[in-house]
Design an enzyme around this catalytic site. Structure first.
Site, mmCIF file in Angstrom:
data_model
loop_
_atom_site.group_PDB
_atom_site.id
_atom_site.type_symbol
_atom_site.label_atom_id
_atom_site.label_comp_id
_atom_site.label_asym_id
_atom_site.label_seq_id
_atom_site.Cartn_x
_atom_site.Cartn_y
_atom_site.Cartn_z
ATOM 1 N N CYS A 74 24.370 87.418 38.135
ATOM 2 C CA CYS A 74 24.450 86.055 39.018
ATOM 3 C C CYS A 74 25.592 85.331 38.278
ATOM 4 C CB CYS A 74 23.143 85.457 38.581
ATOM 5 S SG CYS A 74 23.336 83.597 39.373
ATOM 6 N N MET B 290 18.913 74.991 27.224
ATOM 7 C CA MET B 290 19.228 75.655 25.845
ATOM 8 C C MET B 290 20.582 76.361 25.978
ATOM 9 S SD MET B 290 15.792 77.469 24.661
ATOM 10 C CE MET B 290 15.960 77.776 23.040
ATOM 11 N N HIS C 95 17.177 81.447 39.765
ATOM 12 C CA HIS C 95 16.666 82.590 39.100
ATOM 13 C C HIS C 95 15.648 81.970 37.948
ATOM 14 C CE1 HIS C 95 20.047 84.795 40.544
ATOM 15 N NE2 HIS C 95 19.231 85.537 41.355
ATOM 16 N N CYS D 100 20.244 79.739 36.480
ATOM 17 C CA CYS D 100 20.458 78.736 37.566
ATOM 18 C C CYS D 100 18.971 78.441 38.147
ATOM 19 C CB CYS D 100 21.313 79.457 38.296
ATOM 20 S SG CYS D 100 20.711 80.839 39.346
ATOM 21 N N LYS E 278 24.747 71.117 23.570
ATOM 22 C CA LYS E 278 24.534 69.738 23.175
ATOM 23 C C LYS E 278 24.566 69.289 21.711
ATOM 24 C CE LYS E 278 20.145 70.717 24.449
ATOM 25 N NZ LYS E 278 20.446 72.251 24.751
ATOM 26 N N GLU F 280 17.627 67.256 19.086
ATOM 27 C CA GLU F 280 16.493 67.827 19.546
ATOM 28 C C GLU F 280 15.396 66.657 19.741
ATOM 29 O OE1 GLU F 280 16.098 70.967 20.408
ATOM 30 O OE2 GLU F 280 17.496 72.029 18.947
#
Ligand SMILES: [Zn+2]
Length: 212
Positions: free
Chosen positions: A154, A21, A198, A195, A25, A92
């Site tokens: 991060c 998400m 995580h 990532c 895209k 989607e």
């Protein structure tokens, strides 16, 4: 294969833009359709499964059509109504039934340029719907990884979609798609891009989860 030119229609070519998400895209799909809007008969068709409730990401200048998620064949009806179509954007794609793969095959056989955007993986980190099969068939495939992991501190690139329910990682047995209703509204459900390190899915078979 080099990236397709944004200003060209590539007959019979399947392009797939995928990732987590917020990876960009839909922006890729918009960039492909934008130049087409200046052609007088606008030879494009933009379709989405009707389960997609997002309203703001697609600019008004692009006309959207919705098909029932379990009946992607409806796309052919729109195509009949728009015979000038040469490029079809399906956003989607992960929400559509698996028969979307056959629909895409038929569209390619009609020499349409088909562009699909969708999540590659669900919140569990597993192939989302028919996207894996579409990715395998893609003539051009781009993984859209935009931005860094949302986990505090991060710096890694975000590649997964983390579902959080009331601030905690959603368990593996949470439904793949949450339909918004009275029950779901009682809980705070949000998504973050994370990532691999995580991305937490408590209860995922074969994976030992240690949440800091
Ligand atoms: Zn991270």
């Amino acid at each position: 294969m080099p990236p397709p030119s944004l200003h060209h229609i590539n007959p019979g070519l399947l392009e797939v833009y995928t990732g987590p998400m917020y990876g960009g895209k839909t922006d890729h799909l918009k960039d492909r359709i934008d130049p087409i809007l200046h052609i007088h008969d606008k030879p494009y068709l933009w379709v989405e499964p009707s389960t997609n409730v997002r309203k703001l990401r697609v600019p008004k200048r692009i006309q959207r059509h919705f098909f029932p998620a379990d009946h992607p064949e409806k796309i052919f009806e729109y195509l009949n109504d728009h015979p000038q179509t040469r490029i079809i954007a399906i956003d989607e794609g992960q929400f559509a039934a698996h028969s979307l793969v056959m629909v895409v095959e038929k569209l390619l056989a009609r020499n349409q340029n088909v562009i699909v955007g969708g999540l590659d993986l669900d919140f569990r980190g597993e192939t989302f719907g028919c996207m894996g099969d579409l990715m395998a068939r893609a003539h051009y495939l781009e993984r859209c990884y935009k931005g860094k992991c949302h986990y505090t501190g991060c710096e890694n690139v975000s590649v997964r979609t983390q579902r959080l329910i009331d601030g905690k990682p959603a368990p593996y047995d949470s439904p793949i798609v949450i339909v918004e209703d009275k029950e779901s509204k009682k809980r705070k459900i949000i998504y973050e891009t994370r990532c691999h390190l995580h991305h937490f899915v408590p209860g995922k078979p074969g994976v030992r989860i240690i949440i800091p």
